[in-house]
Design a protein around this motif. Structure first.
Motif, short mmCIF file in Angstrom:
data_model
loop_
_atom_site.label_atom_id
_atom_site.label_comp_id
_atom_site.label_asym_id
_atom_site.label_seq_id
_atom_site.Cartn_x
_atom_site.Cartn_y
_atom_site.Cartn_z
N LEU A 149 -30.92 -3.76 38.43
CA LEU A 149 -30.78 -2.43 37.82
C LEU A 149 -31.83 -1.48 38.37
O LEU A 149 -32.21 -0.50 37.74
CB LEU A 149 -30.90 -2.53 36.29
N GLY A 150 -32.34 -1.80 39.55
CA GLY A 150 -33.30 -0.90 40.16
C GLY A 150 -34.68 -1.02 39.54
O GLY A 150 -34.95 -1.90 38.73
N THR A 151 -35.56 -0.09 39.96
CA THR A 151 -36.91 -0.09 39.40
C THR A 151 -37.23 1.29 38.84
O THR A 151 -36.53 2.26 39.13
CB THR A 151 -37.97 -0.42 40.47
N ASP A 152 -38.30 1.34 38.03
CA ASP A 152 -38.72 2.63 37.51
C ASP A 152 -39.74 3.26 38.48
O ASP A 152 -40.05 2.66 39.52
CB ASP A 152 -39.24 2.46 36.08
N PRO A 153 -40.26 4.43 38.18
CA PRO A 153 -41.14 5.09 39.15
C PRO A 153 -42.40 4.28 39.45
O PRO A 153 -43.05 4.49 40.46
CB PRO A 153 -41.51 6.41 38.47
N LEU A 154 -42.76 3.35 38.58
CA LEU A 154 -43.95 2.53 38.81
C LEU A 154 -43.60 1.23 39.50
O LEU A 154 -44.44 0.34 39.62
CB LEU A 154 -44.65 2.23 37.48
N GLY A 155 -42.36 1.08 39.92
CA GLY A 155 -41.98 -0.11 40.64
C GLY A 155 -41.71 -1.32 39.74
O GLY A 155 -41.75 -2.45 40.20
N ARG A 156 -41.44 -1.06 38.47
CA ARG A 156 -41.17 -2.19 37.58
C ARG A 156 -39.66 -2.38 37.44
O ARG A 156 -38.89 -1.42 37.54
CB ARG A 156 -41.79 -1.91 36.20
N ASP A 157 -39.29 -3.62 37.19
CA ASP A 157 -37.86 -3.95 37.17
C ASP A 157 -37.21 -3.45 35.88
O ASP A 157 -37.65 -3.75 34.78
CB ASP A 157 -37.69 -5.46 37.28
N ILE A 158 -36.13 -2.68 36.04
CA ILE A 158 -35.47 -2.09 34.87
C ILE A 158 -34.77 -3.16 34.04
O ILE A 158 -34.83 -3.15 32.81
CB ILE A 158 -34.44 -1.02 35.31
#
Lengths: 373, 331, 391
Positions: A149-158
């Motif tokens: 599901l992609g990552t958030d702006p901090l590079g964490r897994d959604i």
């Protein structure tokens, strides 16, 4: 006189099964065995009614789906399928984010006004001329093989965040609902049983709590206490347990109170406390399960709303995910950063809806008046 | 006086359900003359209320008229459009609902609810004052204080509500009034008063009334003719005196002999055994044969037609001649 | 009825006192020495001025005395002085914000209640037909949707993508730079004209409904409505309104989206409730009576089924008052709408205690007034209540 209409109908299979169960009940040794058998029977009968309700079943399926989500990360981390350093919902970081080749078409003097162009100028170090092609790491990254599901702006897994949010939501919802039902049942039974001043006091309190907007109270309380998740669950439980649920359960308890078996127990010398625990509460329970469902719905929504406003002290939750997307301006671009916007928003919506639908279906089981004839 | 006003002709009506068709009215025929009163009796679920509702064409959505006619003054009501039928309701046929029913809308004054029907159907249209005068007159006729018309239904007692319903049924001068269990749920004294008043009003105004009841004794006092229904079929039809004195159909016989009589000859009460049949799968032949003490093999296969048993007394039974005289019942 | 009203009013005031007491002590019990933090250690206030302010505001008095001062002041319309906007009185802030919240709420409540009722009515009437299931599930979806997210999605779709409406806030500052009016002045004028117009329109409907004959009733309804609308148009588009109109238009434009969102979310609840209430009413015997009387289906539906189904729907409104206010708080937050809810959140997060207590108290007052009005409305709608309460 005549015996018009006295003959029993042919026993069918269901009646047979019930007869067998009745025998079991008759053979049961202790009181608790009898209670257990009776409970099982009423559960089975209610399930039979519930099963016919398509909407209710749909709700259960959705809840099952989110329950799976909530359990999954424990398995993923335990089996080593996910490593904590990359996939932890709070501290994880994708070390090698995907990149995209972009062509510089324009220079921007004030990058903060144009979010999509800011991507290119993410830390101001890119210097290039119009026409240059540069590699830009994508953060937030759209879904790809490693991050479904992609990552958030901090590079964490959604996905990991979503799963963690599911766990938090379940924990919160169930705790809040349990507290609600415990308090509501006791308050309702006590008010119905003792009547008089105790009843008047408890019911005025309930009136007050119903009238006051719950979110406003939570906002005010959050000024006093820095809320942890379980604080919130307990507060929500208390508010609704002393509020509307108590009123409904009291009226149910009143109906139970006048039943002959309660009189029989009293004649047999049962104390008030014993009557409440042994007779009133077990008979009020089924209705209280119904209110558990609605409490779960409102607890999950309150949590998400408070973390969205930023009044909740949580590591990660669905509300926080949306707050993050909103604060950094991704939400208003809707479609373009859909993986940051839709999973969390839809998760809150669907889980609240699922519990609500199950509650509605249970309502039809408990309230024969609502059944389709 | 004896012009036929309403003719129900071989009426067949079924309810479509998930489990199959429920045969609610099976081949029912009867005639109601002007100024006459007819009683329909039977156990609950025998189709008597279905007939009443069919006359107003107010049957449930899943009801289906398969054949037959309901002729009012020669016009078949079943062939009218919905709009034409609507015009006739209350105007030609009105209804006194069961006393136990909440026939009044709790949020409107009783007088206004009567006025609502008159505004639609009463010709010529009346002014406010005329409407009020007429409702006052009707209230007096049924023994209510005219001032009550400005009250809400919950301020009426059960008996008063029933009287007001009669006033409402009379409001548009209908040709026929259907009284469906008009006195059930009322206490015995009020019951009798209301029945007597209905009878008197009928005599004064010269309208026809169809009484529907599960209690044959109640309506015997006020009807000219009685039809006995069983499982969707009319099994016996004759003058009240005839049916009472000499019930021909075994069902009517058992029904009457299970009702104790204070004034009649002393007799044993005969039990009526068994359950009313399941109308999803009605018994073949005569629908009463599984419970009938006089049943023969023929009863199980052939449907008995309506036969004349003398004096216009009709009965649908192969063996009606076997049925003994009432009172002569022996074990 | 009058006695009943008086009793309810007394109860409401009592409840409010309990409410304000709990709130006040809760918020003044905030951890940390707020007074020190807000005044003594505030770098923007010189130390002597801080001490003066503390003394002037009575913050050095015993806590019970402070409470007494606040409560007695409250009923005189004096709500103290804001900590963060010192020395601005809270009364002034509330006076500016309260009408904005009320407009948002009233418009939304009237719209959603009316629309939800109509939709539920039709939904029940076409029970079992196609699309019913979809509408029901959709309704539940709206009812349980995560509200802030839904509001943001609405902004995204209608404002950011389609550009139909302004994104948020109360007005567009660029247009107001050289405005000859203050925003509040324009807003209040808008508020009063719309309120008067709505009241007049309602009276016309009410008068027309009282008339039994169809033709004159229709004439009054049509004529009256047209007359009132012409009057409204004349006021704003006539000579007096030329200058102010663009500014009023700007505020009105900013009002649309919050009202729409608040309406949509609450609409579904009323719709579903009306539907089940209608379905129950339609099984009642008096519906059969109405049909037997030969009433047209439309009259059976509107005059009998819907009118009676209104009762339980109104009862539920009692419970909905709190929900709507909650929804309003979120709406104001998401849309940066400067109303009571927005004040509540910002004052709580910035620990502006007098403002927070007052905002919360006013939200409580709104809830109580809402309850009171709904209760009275119920009494008007149900004659059974009317009579028993007058006895």
């Amino acid at each position: 006189m005549t015996d018009l209409g006295q003959r029993a109908p042919e026993p069918d299979l269901e009646a047979n099964a019930e007869a067998v169960e009745s025998q079991e009940i008759a053979k049961a040794q202790s009181l608790w065995q009898i209670r257990w058998a009776l409970l099982r029977r009423s559960f089975r009968n209610n399930w039979k009614l519930f099963r016919r309700n398509r909407i209710g079943i749909a709700g259960l399926v959705i809840i099952g789906f989110f329950a799976t989500l909530a359990i999954a990360p424990s398995i993923f981390f335990a089996t080593g399928f996910w490593s904590t350093s990359v996939y932890d919902p709070v501290t994880g970081l994708e070390p090698n984010p995907p990149s995209q080749q972009l062509e510089i078409v324009q220079t921007v003097t004030d990058p903060n006004t144009q979010i999509d162009i800011r991507q290119v100028l993410v830390d101001g170090r890119i210097n290039g001329n119009i026409g240059d092609v540069i590699d830009v790491t994508l953060q937030p990254a759209p879904p790809y093989g490693k991050h479904w599901l992609g990552t958030d702006p901090l590079g964490r897994d959604i996905l990991s965040q979503l799963m963690y949010g599911a766990k938090a939501a379940f924990g919160l919802g169930i705790l809040a609902a349990t507290v609600t039902v415990l308090i509501g049942t006791v308050v309702g039974s006590v008010a119905a049983f003792y009547g008089g001043k105790i009843d008047a006091f408890l019911m005025r309190l309930a009136d007050l709590l119903i009238m006051v907007p719950g979110l406003a109270i939570l906002i005010v309380i959050s000024a006093v206490v820095r809320f942890q998740l379980w604080h919130l669950a307990v507060v929500i439980g208390i508010l609704s347990g002393f509020g509307g649920v108590a009123i409904v359960l009291k009226s149910q308890a009143l109906a139970v109170k006048v039943k002959p078996f309660v009189d029989a127990a009293r004649v047999a010398g049962g104390s008030n406390a014993r009557l409440i625990v042994a007779h009133i509460i077990p008979n009020v329970m089924p209705l209280s399960f119904l209110y558990m469902m609605f409490t779960v719905t409102s607890a999950i929504q309150s949590e998400a709303t408070l973390s969205f406003i930023g009044l909740l002290n949580v590591d990660m939750s669905w509300g926080l995910m949306i707050q993050l997307a909103n604060n950094q301006g991704y939400l208003l671009q809707g479609g373009r950063y859909w993986w940051m916007v839709f999973p969390a928003g839809l998760a809150v919506t669907f889980i609240a809806m699922a519990f609500f639908l199950v509650g509605r279906a249970m309502d039809e089981v408990v309230n024969p008046r609502l059944r389709k004839r | 006086m004896s012009r036929p006003l309403l003719e129900v002709d071989h009426l067949v009506m079924n309810y479509t359900t998930e489990k199959g068709d429920v045969s609610a009215i099976q081949d029912v025929s009867f005639t109601l003359n002007e100024g006459e009163s007819l009683g329909l009796v039977g156990e609950s679920g025998c189709g008597k209320t279905s007939i009443a509702m069919s006359l107003l064409r107010l049957v449930a959505e899943n009801a289906r008229f398969d054949s037959g006619e309901i002729r009012l003054d020669g016009t078949d009501l079943l062939s009218l459009t919905d709009e034409e039928m609507r015009q006739r309701r209350w105007n030609d046929i009105s209804m006194v609902f069961q006393g136990a029913m909440n026939a009044w809308n709790p949020v409107y004054k009783v007088g206004d609810q009567i006025r609502e029907a008159m505004d639609l159907h009463f010709h010529p249209r009346l002014s406010n004052a005329e409407v009020e005068a007429r409702i006052s007159k009707l209230f007096e006729l049924v023994g209510l204080n005219p001032a009550m018309m400005n009250r809400y239904p919950h301020e009426f007692s059960g008996g008063m509500r029933q009287r007001a319903i009669i006033a409402m049924a009379l409001s548009c001068d209908p040709k026929i009034i259907i009284a469906d269990e008009p006195t059930t749920a009322l206490d015995v004294i009020v019951q009798d008063q209301i029945l007597q008043e209905l009878k008197k009003i009928q005599a004064d105004l010269g309208m026809s009334i169809i009484y529907i009841s599960h209690d044959i004794a109640v309506i015997a006092e006020v009807t000219d003719k009685i039809g006995v229904m069983y499982a969707g079929k009319l099994v016996e039809l004759g003058s009240t005196r005839e049916v009472f004195a000499r019930p021909r159909h075994p069902y009517a016989f058992l029904l009457l002999s299970s009702t104790p009589s204070v004034t009649g000859p002393r007799r044993k009460l005969a039990p009526l055994e068994g359950e009313p049949p399941d109308l999803l799968n009605p018994p073949t032949g005569c629908r009463f044969h599984p419970r009938c003490p006089y049943a023969t093999d023929q009863c199980a296969t052939d449907e008995p037609p309506m036969e004349d048993a003398g004096d216009g007394h009709q009965v649908a039974c192969w063996n009606w001649k076997e049925v003994p005289e009432l009172g002569g019942l022996t074990k | 009825m009058g006695k009943y009203m008086a009793r309810r009013l007394f109860q409401s005031v009592l409840l409010f006192l309990v409410f304000i007491t709990i709130t006040w002590f809760l918020l003044y019990a905030l951890p940390g020495d707020i007074v020190t933090q807000k005044f003594r250690t505030n770098p923007n206030i010189p130390p002597e001025a801080a001490e003066t302010a503390i003394r002037r505001l009575g913050l050095d008095r015993p806590i019970l005395e402070q409470f007494w001062t606040y409560v007695t002041g409250f009923f005189r319309g004096d709500f103290g002085v804001s900590f963060n906007q010192y020395p601005r009185p809270v009364t002034e802030i509330i006076a500016e914000r309260l009408p904005r919240t009320i407009v948002l709420f009233l418009t939304a409540i009237v719209t959603y209640y009316w629309a939800g009722f109509i939709a539920g009515k039709y939904l029940a009437w076409r029970r079992g037909k196609r699309g019913e299931m979809a509408i029901t599930v959709g309704g539940v979806g709206l009812l349980t949707v995560f509200y802030p997210w839904f509001a943001l999605m609405a902004i995204w779709l209608l404002s950011a993508q389609l550009g139909l409406l302004p994104i948020s806030k109360f007005l567009d500052p660029t247009e107001w730079r050289n405005a000859p009016f203050s925003a509040n002045e324009v807003f209040m004028r808008l508020f009063w004209t719309v309120a008067i117009t709505s009241a007049l329109l309602f009276s016309v409907q009410y008068a027309a409904n009282k008339i039994r004959d169809a033709a004159p009733a229709r004439a009054i309804r049509l004529g009256g409505t047209v007359l009132v609308i012409v009057g409204f148009v004349f006021y704003w588009w006539g000579a007096g309104g030329v200058e102010i109109r663009p500014f009023a238009g700007d505020i009105a434009e900013h009002l649309v989206l919050p009202v729409l969102v608040l309406t949509l979310v609450n609409f579904a609840g009323i719709m579903l409730l009306t539907r089940s209430s209608m379905l129950e009413t339609m099984r009642e015997d008096f519906i059969l009576t109405a049909r037997a009387k030969g009433l047209p289906e439309k009259a059976v539906r509107d005059r009998h089924a819907a009118r009676t189904a209104l009762l339980p729907v109104t009862t539920s409104l009692v419970l909905a008052v709190a929900t709507v206010i909650d929804g309003g708080i979120i709406t104001e937050f998401v849309f940066s709408w400067p109303g009571m809810g927005e004040i509540l959140i910002s004052s709580v997060t910035s620990e502006d205690i007098p403002l927070a207590v007052t905002a919360f108290s006013f939200i409580g007052v709104m809830a109580l007034v809402g309850h009171f009005v709904v209760d009275m409305l119920y009494g008007v709608l149900d004659p059974r209540i009317r009579v028993s309460s007058s006895q």
